[in-house]
Design a protein around this motif. Structure first.
Motif, PDB file in Angstrom:
ATOM      1  N   LYS A 130      45.521  52.664 -11.249  1.00 53.47           N
ATOM      2  CA  LYS A 130      45.394  51.209 -11.419  1.00 53.47           C
ATOM      3  C   LYS A 130      44.988  50.545 -10.112  1.00 53.47           C
ATOM      4  CE  LYS A 130      48.349  50.079 -15.342  1.00 53.47           C
ATOM      5  NZ  LYS A 130      49.726  49.707 -15.702  1.00 53.47           N
ATOM      6  N   ALA A 131      45.591  50.980  -9.012  1.00 54.81           N
ATOM      7  CA  ALA A 131      45.300  50.392  -7.705  1.00 54.81           C
ATOM      8  C   ALA A 131      43.838  50.613  -7.334  1.00 54.81           C
ATOM      9  CB  ALA A 131      46.222  51.000  -6.647  1.00 54.81           C
ATOM     10  N   VAL A 142      34.439  50.342  -7.620  1.00 55.15           N
ATOM     11  CA  VAL A 142      34.923  51.623  -8.139  1.00 55.15           C
ATOM     12  C   VAL A 142      34.534  51.747  -9.613  1.00 55.15           C
ATOM     13  CG1 VAL A 142      36.987  52.981  -8.717  1.00 55.15           C
ATOM     14  CG2 VAL A 142      36.820  51.841  -6.505  1.00 55.15           C
ATOM     15  N   SER A 143      33.863  52.841  -9.959  1.00 65.41           N
ATOM     16  CA  SER A 143      33.409  53.005 -11.337  1.00 65.41           C
ATOM     17  C   SER A 143      34.209  54.060 -12.100  1.00 65.41           C
ATOM     18  CB  SER A 143      31.927  53.359 -11.365  1.00 65.41           C
ATOM     19  OG  SER A 143      31.684  54.499 -10.576  1.00 65.41           O
ATOM     20  N   LYS A 144      34.827  54.983 -11.360  1.00 65.79           N
ATOM     21  CA  LYS A 144      35.557  56.047 -12.047  1.00 65.79           C
ATOM     22  C   LYS A 144      36.702  56.568 -11.197  1.00 65.79           C
ATOM     23  CE  LYS A 144      34.741  60.434 -14.338  1.00 65.79           C
ATOM     24  NZ  LYS A 144      33.976  61.667 -14.118  1.00 65.79           N
ATOM     25  N   VAL A 145      37.866  56.746 -11.815  1.00 60.93           N
ATOM     26  CA  VAL A 145      39.014  57.320 -11.122  1.00 60.93           C
ATOM     27  C   VAL A 145      39.517  58.495 -11.951  1.00 60.93           C
ATOM     28  CG1 VAL A 145      41.336  56.913 -10.224  1.00 60.93           C
ATOM     29  CG2 VAL A 145      39.655  55.060 -10.180  1.00 60.93           C
ATOM     30  N   ASP A 146      39.497  59.663 -11.335  1.00 57.22           N
ATOM     31  CA  ASP A 146      39.879  60.882 -12.033  1.00 57.22           C
ATOM     32  C   ASP A 146      41.059  61.514 -11.294  1.00 57.22           C
ATOM     33  OD1 ASP A 146      39.834  62.998 -13.721  1.00 57.22           O
ATOM     34  OD2 ASP A 146      37.877  63.777 -13.117  1.00 57.22           O
ATOM     35  N   THR A 190      35.402  54.464   1.734  1.00 56.95           N
ATOM     36  CA  THR A 190      36.583  55.322   1.681  1.00 56.95           C
ATOM     37  C   THR A 190      37.805  54.643   2.294  1.00 56.95           C
ATOM     38  OG1 THR A 190      35.121  57.232   1.840  1.00 56.95           O
ATOM     39  CG2 THR A 190      37.437  57.631   2.240  1.00 56.95           C
ATOM     40  N   ASP A 191      37.612  53.937   3.413  1.00 54.29           N
ATOM     41  CA  ASP A 191      38.738  53.262   4.071  1.00 54.29           C
ATOM     42  C   ASP A 191      39.429  52.278   3.134  1.00 54.29           C
ATOM     43  OD1 ASP A 191      38.322  54.633   6.365  1.00 54.29           O
ATOM     44  OD2 ASP A 191      37.457  52.964   7.501  1.00 54.29           O
ATOM     45  N   THR A 192      38.602  51.537   2.379  1.00 54.77           N
ATOM     46  CA  THR A 192      39.155  50.554   1.454  1.00 54.77           C
ATOM     47  C   THR A 192      39.952  51.241   0.347  1.00 54.77           C
ATOM     48  OG1 THR A 192      37.241  49.154   1.904  1.00 54.77           O
ATOM     49  CG2 THR A 192      38.561  48.583  -0.025  1.00 54.77           C
ATOM     50  N   LEU A 193      39.461  52.387  -0.107  1.00 58.38           N
ATOM     51  CA  LEU A 193      40.150  53.128  -1.169  1.00 58.38           C
ATOM     52  C   LEU A 193      41.489  53.665  -0.663  1.00 58.38           C
ATOM     53  CD1 LEU A 193      37.064  55.117  -2.514  1.00 58.38           C
ATOM     54  CD2 LEU A 193      38.027  53.013  -3.438  1.00 58.38           C
ATOM     55  N   VAL A 194      41.484  54.165   0.564  1.00 57.21           N
ATOM     56  CA  VAL A 194      42.719  54.676   1.173  1.00 57.21           C
ATOM     57  C   VAL A 194      43.733  53.539   1.292  1.00 57.21           C
ATOM     58  CG1 VAL A 194      43.712  55.569   3.326  1.00 57.21           C
ATOM     59  CG2 VAL A 194      41.649  56.621   2.379  1.00 57.21           C
TER      60      VAL A 194
END
Ligand SMILES: [Cu+2]
Length: 98
Positions: A46-47, A54-58, A77-81
């Motif tokens: 969810k985060a 972001v188009s896909k989270v697996d 990547t930094d933002t995702l972390v």
């Protein structure tokens, strides 16, 4: 002259259509060691899905990894972390991932 404008539009229109292709989707693997029970991945997913671009989270819970596909023109990547860290799950990008 009108025909000159029409010609110009005919040349520009295809170029405009090509532009979105420059933003290439990227996939990064994040190691999330804090995912210790089957409910954790839901929070992590969810985060990450809230991050624009972001188009896909697996989620690979058994490996404690999350594969994230994103538009590198909108996020990184930094933002995702940071997104997983803010949700309570610090993560580390896998070095070998491309
Ligand atoms: Cu949990």
């Amino acid at each position: 002259m009108k025909s000159r404008k029409t010609l110009l539009a005919a040349v520009i229109a295809p170029l405009v259509l090509v532009v979105p292709a420059w933003a290439s989707p990227k996939t990064v693997t994040l190691n999330v060691s804090g995912m210790t029970c089957p409910v954790c991945p839901i929070t992590v997913k969810k985060a990450l899905e809230k991050v624009p671009g972001v188009s896909k989270v697996d989620v690979r819970f058994e490996k404690k990894q999350v594969l994230v596909t994103f538009d590198d023109a909108k996020t990184n990547t930094d933002t995702l972390v940071k997104a997983t860290t803010n949700a309570g799950y610090p993560s580390q990008p896998e070095k070998t991932a491309k």
